[in-house]
Design a protein around this motif. Structure first.
Motif, PDB file in Angstrom:
ATOM      1  N   GLU A  62       0.829  -1.211   0.000  1.00  0.00           N
ATOM      2  CA  GLU A  62       0.000   0.000   0.000  1.00  0.00           C
ATOM      3  C   GLU A  62       0.863   1.261   0.000  1.00  0.00           C
ATOM      4  O   GLU A  62       0.523   2.251  -0.642  1.00  0.00           O
ATOM      5  CB  GLU A  62      -0.951  -0.004   1.200  1.00  0.00           C
ATOM      6  N   ILE A  63       1.967   1.218   0.731  1.00  0.00           N
ATOM      7  CA  ILE A  63       2.885   2.361   0.765  1.00  0.00           C
ATOM      8  C   ILE A  63       3.479   2.577  -0.628  1.00  0.00           C
ATOM      9  O   ILE A  63       3.565   3.711  -1.105  1.00  0.00           O
ATOM     10  CB  ILE A  63       3.992   2.147   1.821  1.00  0.00           C
ATOM     11  N   GLU A  64       3.868   1.490  -1.275  1.00  0.00           N
ATOM     12  CA  GLU A  64       4.386   1.571  -2.653  1.00  0.00           C
ATOM     13  C   GLU A  64       3.376   2.249  -3.565  1.00  0.00           C
ATOM     14  O   GLU A  64       3.730   3.150  -4.338  1.00  0.00           O
ATOM     15  CB  GLU A  64       4.653   0.163  -3.204  1.00  0.00           C
ATOM     16  N   ARG A  65       2.113   1.795  -3.470  1.00  0.00           N
ATOM     17  CA  ARG A  65       1.055   2.345  -4.323  1.00  0.00           C
ATOM     18  C   ARG A  65       0.842   3.826  -4.054  1.00  0.00           C
ATOM     19  O   ARG A  65       0.758   4.632  -4.978  1.00  0.00           O
ATOM     20  CB  ARG A  65      -0.256   1.593  -4.082  1.00  0.00           C
ATOM     21  N   GLU A  66       0.716   4.184  -2.766  1.00  0.00           N
ATOM     22  CA  GLU A  66       0.414   5.575  -2.434  1.00  0.00           C
ATOM     23  C   GLU A  66       1.530   6.529  -2.837  1.00  0.00           C
ATOM     24  O   GLU A  66       1.283   7.620  -3.336  1.00  0.00           O
ATOM     25  CB  GLU A  66       0.134   5.716  -0.933  1.00  0.00           C
TER      26      GLU A  66
END
Length: 120
Positions: A62-66
């Motif tokens: 999720e951190i990668e995506r955001e």
């Protein structure tokens, strides 16, 4: 807009100390020498990363995506925060290698990213 507390001197980049506290409600003022918490001394970039990290409950995918960054970049940013907080960086051990391989098997990282992490 309220000013944020500075953790470092904008002139010489050394740590600042708070010398006065004031209550707007009862108009009490306390003077002395007060230490800032270690989070106050982090750069804004580190604070922004911590905010995203906590919001996503540490879920790297999720951190990668955001943030639009890769797993190794997330890991490097996290290592930067860890070091800025005064903790030592942890070298890759067999446990870390296992974590990398588990992330690979869950599809959280690519094979190329896993190879890069294992070579660090």
């Amino acid at each position: 807009m309220k000013n944020k507390v500075l953790g470092q001197c904008p002139v010489c980049n050394h740590q600042l100390k708070i010398t006065r506290l004031h209550c707007r409600h009862c108009d009490t003022t306390i003077e002395g020498s007060f230490e800032l918490c270690k989070f106050s001394r982090l750069s804004q970039e580190h604070k922004d990363f911590i905010d995203v990290f906590i919001k996503n409950r540490g879920n790297i995918k999720e951190i990668e995506r955001e943030l639009g960054i890769s797993y190794p970049t997330v890991r490097n940013k996290l290592e930067g925060v860890i070091e800025a907080l005064g903790h030592s960086s942890v070298p890759i051990t067999s446990t870390n290698k296992k974590d990398v391989l588990e992330s690979l098997s869950r599809g959280e990282i690519t094979a190329e990213e896993a190879v890069k992490l294992l070579k660090e």
